[in-house]
Design an enzyme around this catalytic site. Structure first.
Site, mmCIF file in Angstrom:
data_model
loop_
_atom_site.group_PDB
_atom_site.id
_atom_site.type_symbol
_atom_site.label_atom_id
_atom_site.label_comp_id
_atom_site.label_asym_id
_atom_site.label_seq_id
_atom_site.Cartn_x
_atom_site.Cartn_y
_atom_site.Cartn_z
ATOM 1 N N ASP A 24 -0.162 -0.570 -3.689
ATOM 2 C CA ASP A 24 1.141 -0.498 -3.025
ATOM 3 C C ASP A 24 2.185 -0.991 -4.030
ATOM 4 O O ASP A 24 1.843 -1.653 -5.020
ATOM 5 C CB ASP A 24 1.101 -1.389 -1.776
ATOM 6 C CG ASP A 24 2.461 -1.556 -1.138
ATOM 7 O OD1 ASP A 24 3.118 -0.533 -0.885
ATOM 8 O OD2 ASP A 24 2.863 -2.708 -0.904
ATOM 9 N N LEU A 25 3.441 -0.656 -3.811
ATOM 10 C CA LEU A 25 4.479 -1.054 -4.777
ATOM 11 C C LEU A 25 5.298 -2.258 -4.285
ATOM 12 O O LEU A 25 5.163 -3.361 -4.810
ATOM 13 C CB LEU A 25 5.397 0.138 -5.065
ATOM 14 C CG LEU A 25 6.401 -0.094 -6.193
ATOM 15 C CD1 LEU A 25 5.709 -0.111 -7.547
ATOM 16 C CD2 LEU A 25 7.480 0.978 -6.186
ATOM 17 N N ASP A 26 6.098 -2.043 -3.248
ATOM 18 C CA ASP A 26 7.007 -3.098 -2.786
ATOM 19 C C ASP A 26 6.237 -4.243 -2.121
ATOM 20 O O ASP A 26 5.445 -4.025 -1.213
ATOM 21 C CB ASP A 26 8.001 -2.517 -1.771
ATOM 22 C CG ASP A 26 8.895 -1.457 -2.391
ATOM 23 O OD1 ASP A 26 9.949 -1.820 -2.902
ATOM 24 O OD2 ASP A 26 8.503 -0.270 -2.373
ATOM 25 N N ASP A 202 0.509 -5.176 0.993
ATOM 26 C CA ASP A 202 1.020 -6.353 1.707
ATOM 27 C C ASP A 202 1.493 -6.067 3.129
ATOM 28 O O ASP A 202 1.666 -6.989 3.915
ATOM 29 C CB ASP A 202 2.210 -6.952 0.938
ATOM 30 C CG ASP A 202 3.425 -6.042 0.981
ATOM 31 O OD1 ASP A 202 3.280 -4.858 0.618
ATOM 32 O OD2 ASP A 202 4.500 -6.509 1.378
HETATM 33 MG MG LIG Z 1 4.432 -3.139 0.454
#
Ligand SMILES: [Mg+2]
Length: 259
Positions: A24-26, A202
């Site tokens: 995942d990125l953010d 997250d």
């Molecule tokens: Mg995220």
């Protein structure tokens, strides 16, 4: 194997050479920002992703709620395999891009969202192509109003739409496709096929990814998560993710470290 919040407080093992890495990125690779458009990767993150891509035979992909075009903007000049919009679109290692068939949001519904955002300064409408997010990090008191307007929009748009709750954002999106689907799509083709999937994320929407990799005897890693989660391992935050990736890269490519 059962999982509960208490069993996930364990740092994941180092990546092995047979891993297919989905990130995942953010909130996982990058700290969350007030404005999603303000986010960009630095040289250290790009270098880290390049090193891992080499160490894992190209089997590194970003799996995000963002559109793939937006991921490319953030990671430029890197162009990685990716699943965007929570699995609605995906791009394999040959840069071949595909998308689930999705309904079109009625123009009047989109106009209602525009009006809402205009009437609530600090909120932001992000049109990703197939899905639409209203961000309220700059207007936390509008959370309930955002949820209501998007629930109304989902109802008005007709069957095939759902509302997804993220961190300081709520999203209206085609129903039934999730990050786990994106991971499975990418795993169908080389260089991911046959590898052991590892997914790090997250957000609530990452739980679908955790379930998918658990079912494939993979490794699921929740980042800075206090809730009950399907993830079997845990890292404390973005810095801990970077550290774990760097240690894994060193373990995978010891000669590179010496040389
Ligand atoms: Mg995220």
């Amino acid at each position: 194997m059962p999982s509960s919040a208490t069993e996930t407080r364990v740092t994941p093992p180092h990546l092995t050479p047979d891993a297919a890495l989905f990130l995942d990125l953010d909130g996982t690779l990058l700290e969350l920002a007030d404005r999603p458009a303000a986010v960009a990767a630095d040289d250290a993150l790009r270098g880290r992703l390049v090193t891992l891509t080499h160490a894992l035979g190209g089997a590194v992909a970003v799996v995000s709620g963002r559109a793939i075009n937006d991921l490319d903007r953030i990671l430029r000049p890197l162009v990685l395999p990716a699943a965007g919009q929570h699995g609605i679109e995906w791009r394999d290692a040959t840069r071949h891009r595909r998308q689930h068939p999705t309904p079109t949001l009625p123009a009047e519904t989109l106009a209602e969202l525009d009006l809402f955002v205009a009437a609530h300064p600090g909120t932001l409408l992000e049109s990703k192509g197939a899905s639409f997010a209203v961000h309220f990090r700059g207007r936390p008191d509008a959370a309930r109003a955002v949820a209501t307007i998007l629930a109304d929009a989902a109802r008005d748009a007709g069957p095939g739409w759902e509302v997804l709750q993220g961190k300081m954002m709520t999203e209206l999106r085609p129903a039934g496709v999730h990050k786990g689907d994106g991971i499975r799509r990418l795993l169908a083709d080389p260089p991911f096929a046959g590898r052991r999937p590892v997914f790090v994320g997250d957000d609530w929407t990452d739980e679908d990814g955790f379930v998918a990799v658990n079912a494939l005897q993979g490794i699921s890693v929740a980042v800075a998560v206090e809730r009950e989660t399907q993830a079997r391992y845990r890292l404390d935050g973005v810095a801990a993710v970077h550290d774990w990736l760097d240690r894994s890269a060193a373990a995978l490519s010891p000669t590179r470290e010496r040389g």
